[in-house]
Design an enzyme around this catalytic site. Structure first.
Site, mmCIF file in Angstrom:
data_model
loop_
_atom_site.group_PDB
_atom_site.id
_atom_site.type_symbol
_atom_site.label_atom_id
_atom_site.label_comp_id
_atom_site.label_asym_id
_atom_site.label_seq_id
_atom_site.Cartn_x
_atom_site.Cartn_y
_atom_site.Cartn_z
ATOM 1 N N CYS A 1 35.228 43.265 42.982
ATOM 2 C CA CYS A 1 34.146 42.832 43.805
ATOM 3 C C CYS A 1 34.842 42.240 45.037
ATOM 4 C CB CYS A 1 33.297 41.813 43.122
ATOM 5 S SG CYS A 1 32.310 42.697 41.972
ATOM 6 N N GLU B 1 54.928 52.503 31.528
ATOM 7 C CA GLU B 1 54.533 52.307 32.822
ATOM 8 C C GLU B 1 54.164 53.791 33.482
ATOM 9 O OE1 GLU B 1 53.227 50.352 34.549
ATOM 10 O OE2 GLU B 1 53.322 51.004 36.864
ATOM 11 N N TRP C 1 32.347 45.908 41.669
ATOM 12 C CA TRP C 1 32.888 46.408 40.347
ATOM 13 C C TRP C 1 32.090 45.880 39.206
ATOM 14 C CZ3 TRP C 1 35.187 44.777 35.844
ATOM 15 C CH2 TRP C 1 35.696 45.749 34.935
ATOM 16 N N ARG D 1 38.602 46.386 46.041
ATOM 17 C CA ARG D 1 38.446 45.474 44.974
ATOM 18 C C ARG D 1 37.206 45.753 44.026
ATOM 19 N NH1 ARG D 1 40.789 40.368 46.413
ATOM 20 N NH2 ARG D 1 39.366 39.593 44.571
ATOM 21 N N LYS E 1 50.359 54.993 34.677
ATOM 22 C CA LYS E 1 50.126 55.535 36.103
ATOM 23 C C LYS E 1 49.404 56.902 36.109
ATOM 24 C CE LYS E 1 50.404 52.934 38.092
ATOM 25 N NZ LYS E 1 51.020 51.606 37.873
ATOM 26 N N ASN F 1 31.344 37.092 43.279
ATOM 27 C CA ASN F 1 32.270 37.992 42.297
ATOM 28 C C ASN F 1 32.697 36.778 41.053
ATOM 29 O OD1 ASN F 1 34.674 39.047 41.195
ATOM 30 N ND2 ASN F 1 35.926 38.279 42.790
ATOM 31 N N GLY F 2 32.816 37.556 39.831
ATOM 32 C CA GLY F 2 32.905 36.680 38.730
ATOM 33 C C GLY F 2 32.016 37.066 37.721
ATOM 34 N N LYS G 1 40.936 46.840 41.788
ATOM 35 C CA LYS G 1 42.371 46.092 42.169
ATOM 36 C C LYS G 1 41.931 44.755 41.651
ATOM 37 C CE LYS G 1 46.597 46.170 43.942
ATOM 38 N NZ LYS G 1 47.534 47.063 43.031
ATOM 39 N N GLU H 1 45.592 56.329 34.610
ATOM 40 C CA GLU H 1 44.590 55.574 35.379
ATOM 41 C C GLU H 1 44.243 56.458 36.810
ATOM 42 O OE1 GLU H 1 45.955 51.730 37.186
ATOM 43 O OE2 GLU H 1 47.801 52.451 37.139
ATOM 44 N N HIS I 1 57.272 58.080 13.714
ATOM 45 C CA HIS I 1 56.364 57.316 13.016
ATOM 46 C C HIS I 1 55.046 57.751 12.991
ATOM 47 C CE1 HIS I 1 60.093 55.255 11.523
ATOM 48 N NE2 HIS I 1 60.656 55.271 12.856
HETATM 49 C C1 F6R Z 1 47.855 49.278 37.037
HETATM 50 C C2 F6R Z 1 47.703 47.919 37.676
HETATM 51 C C3 F6R Z 1 47.085 47.029 36.568
HETATM 52 C C4 F6R Z 1 47.650 45.401 37.056
HETATM 53 C C5 F6R Z 1 47.129 44.630 36.212
HETATM 54 C C6 F6R Z 1 47.540 43.285 36.471
HETATM 55 O O1 F6R Z 1 48.635 50.155 38.033
HETATM 56 O O2 F6R Z 1 47.495 47.759 38.739
HETATM 57 O O3 F6R Z 1 47.541 47.349 35.334
HETATM 58 O O4 F6R Z 1 48.991 45.643 37.010
HETATM 59 O O5 F6R Z 1 45.673 44.580 36.312
HETATM 60 O O6 F6R Z 1 47.649 42.840 37.971
HETATM 61 P P1 F6R Z 1 47.885 41.717 38.612
HETATM 62 O O7 F6R Z 1 49.520 42.058 38.771
HETATM 63 O O8 F6R Z 1 47.497 41.532 40.049
HETATM 64 O O9 F6R Z 1 47.932 40.596 37.673
#
Ligand code: F6R
Length: 611
Positions: A2, A484, A74, A27, A488, A103-104, A606, A491, A507
């Site tokens: 948000c 990772e 969001w 966001r 990637k 936001n929250g 984000k 997502e 396994h």
């Molecule tokens: C994936 C991604 C998320 C963040 C996670 C933690 O690409 O960006 O998995 O890594 O939400 O976010 P931060 O680093 O801001 O604590």
């Protein structure tokens, strides 16, 4: 998660708010809305992106005021829809014209809603935010700040809010607890936002609001106070973000821009911190605690998602370089697991945003239990940096793409520095450190070499992009890299992918492998190289197609893999800084080929500021 932006000053609020929303859209992008005070409360909101809101508003002159607030959402409570979009109003029957963006999460919203409904309130949405709007309206007696204060005293949960009221057209009230909010201070104007990106075009002076703090803003005054109405004097600071850093430039997507910024980002992260000649690392943020850290007996890394993957690598590095027992944990699990904190435990929160609710809460819990806490964080002045005892900034610049790339490399680089710093206080010899640090200094140039393979990676992706299931395998420090790579891919391209230690495949997951299934294997020269080759054979004998990430010069690997991406040869501890790069590029191309919005993947946002 948000985005909030609010404005009070002499300029037309609508343009400024819409511009702020566009910068904050990473966001959250389920719905968007705006409220302006202009001869009463004017409000417009819609499901969808900010551009839909912009079209809806057109040139409607009812929105020509100079005070207002806006939101990009969001969804947490209530599906993304017009009615659940912010801003939310208090009960229109009361005629106050109060509007709020939030936001929250208001955790006790159900109890508050029941109370308000018993008092005749009728609700128009499914959101917890509307409950707060009604509560403020319920307490309103001509003083917006007082009613916000009273309402917030009844609330449990997390919030960053901005509130306006048609009856007080010159007052903007904002408050926060557990969700980020900063106040940009211009000349006779204030721009309030969830983060600096919506502010920097207007001013570089800002106040970071503390938790449980309210600010009352007019064009020529501001006052900040606690929920108990004790006046406090906040610290003003200069924002380090500049406009160019947050612009897309010539790139089609922020993610691609940020992937290509990685060499420069790592140079910045290393600058002034590495003395390869004498094998030492300088981390100014740790100086004050050098003696205490010298007695470290255990290091626990906490994070979520990509940051946790960096933490997993960090735990290998701390054990390998500093010979200190270490592990990495989901912050969300650590927090509720009743984790044991022994004497000498250092807990390190890893986070790009410094605002992730799970990571923040876990850090607090660790601190409460007596651990020394460090933050490896990118965003300067963020909650985690303020609440940890000490830390190391990543210095990779703002990350806008929802899929984290350059922050991951920054997190791993900072972990190498931390592990070396700790190691040099124990058993790591200057000579060993010196040779590793010398190579570390060359990593930015080596990353550029991997970036040059983007077209070849795209070609390979083209062969497999229609496959809906992928595996990613790695061992040692490259096992979190495999995790990772899978994260990637899933997502942003919505392809199902699993990352795991290469040996674990036997396994159970090996049952998934069928003819032509793409299996990405990090197979660089390392202590476990031979074992990884055996794992590749296991995949191949079940019909899987292996895409390897291998060391330059290892031409023989071509004989047992369908496709290979090469990375330069570096010591094992530094390999993740290179091996992850082709996987980021692979995911990017897969998402583009599948026609997805790379920077705004579905259901994501984000910075996850709710637990
Ligand atoms: C994936 C991604 C998320 C963040 C996670 C933690 O690409 O960006 O998995 O890594 O939400 O976010 P931060 O680093 O801001 O604590």
């Amino acid at each position: 998660m948000c985005g909030i932006v609010a404005y009070i000053g002499g300029k037309p609020a609508r343009e400024l708010l819409l511009e702020g929303l566009k910068r904050l859209e990473y966001r959250g992008y389920d719905s968007a809305g705006i409220a302006v005070i202009n001869g009463g409360l004017q409000l417009s909101k819609t499901a969808g992106r900010v551009r839909v809101l912009e079209d809806q508003l057109g040139q409607d002159d009812r929105f020509d005021g100079t005070i207002g607030l806006a939101h990009t959402r969001w969804a947490t409570h209530g599906e993304p829809s017009d009615r659940n979009a912010h801003p939310h109003e208090d009960d229109p029957e009361l005629g106050h014209g109060i509007a709020i963006v939030h936001n929250g999460i208001i955790e006790n919203h159900a109890a508050l809603k029941t109370y308000l409904m018993d008092n005749g309130h009728v609700f128009a949405s499914d959101t917890d935010t509307e409950v707060l709007a009604h509560l403020i309206g319920h307490f309103y007696e001509g003083d917006l700040e007082a009613s916000v204060r009273q309402a917030l005293r009844e609330v449990t949960g997390a919030y960053a809010i901005a509130v306006v009221c048609a009856q007080e057209p010159d007052v903007l009230v904002v408050a926060r607890k557990g969700s980020p909010l900063m106040i940009g201070v211009g000349s006779d104007e204030y721009i309030v936002a969830s983060d600096a990106s919506a502010i920097v075009a207007h001013t570089n002076q800002a106040i970071e609001l503390d938790d449980d703090t309210i600010a009352r803003l007019t064009t020529d005054s501001f006052r900040t106070s606690t929920l108990e109405n004790v006046t406090i004097t906040p610290q003003m600071r200069e924002l380090e973000v500049d406009l160019e850093q947050i612009e897309l430039g010539s790139y089609p997507h922020y993610m691609l821009k940020e992937i290509h910024e990685q060499p420069e980002a790592i140079r910045r992260c290393l600058k002034g911190r590495v003395s390869a000649r004498d094998g030492s690392v300088v981390l100014g943020g740790l100086n004050e605690f050098a003696r205490e850290l010298g007695r470290t007996r255990r290091v626990v890394f906490l994070g979520q998602g990509t940051a946790l993957h960096a933490g997993m690598i960090a735990s290998y590095l701390v054990e390998g370089l500093a010979k200190i027992p270490s592990r990495a944990d989901f912050a969300s699990e650590f927090r509720y697991r009743n984790a044991i904190i022994e004497d000498g435990t250092v807990v390190v929160a890893i986070s790009q945003s410094g605002e992730t609710a799970d990571t923040h809460a876990a850090l607090r819990e660790a601190s409460r239990k007596g651990a020394m806490t460090l933050g490896l964080v990118n965003v300067v002045g963020s909650t985690i940096t303020r609440e940890s005892d000490a830390g190391v900034y990543l210095r990779v610049g703002p990350e806008i793409g929802v899929a984290s790339t350059k922050a991951f490399l920054g997190q791993v680089t900072a972990s190498v520095l931390l592990a070396t710093w700790l190691g040099r206080r124990r058993f790591l010899s200057p000579m060993e450190a010196s040779s590793m640090l010398e190579t570390l200094n060359t990593v930015p140039t080596l990353i550029s070499r991997v970036l040059d393979q983007s077209d070849q990676i795209a070609e390979v992706v083209g062969k497999y992009v229609q496959r809906d299931n992928w595996l990613f395998l790695g061992r040692g420090v490259n096992y979190p890299v495999a995790m990772e790579g899978a994260l990637k891919l899933k997502e942003i391209s919505y392809i199902h992918a699993e990352g795991m230690p290469a040996a674990e495949m036997k396994h159970g997951p090996i049952a998934l492998i069928d003819k032509g299934m793409p299996v990405v294997v990090v197979a660089t020269r390392s202590s476990q190289y031979e074992k990884v080759l055996s794992n590749i054979e296991e995949v191949r004998s079940r019909g899987g197609h292996v895409i390897a990430v291998a060391t330059e010069g290892d031409d023989s690997i071509r004989n047992i893999c369908e496709d290979v991406f090469f990375v330069p040869d570096v010591p094992e501890v530094l390999q993740p800084l290179l091996t992850v790069v082709p996987l980021q590029i692979l995911a990017y191309h897969a998402a583009v080929m599948r026609g997805h919005d790379v920077d705004k993947p579905r259901n994501l946002a984000k910075s996850v500021t709710v637990e």
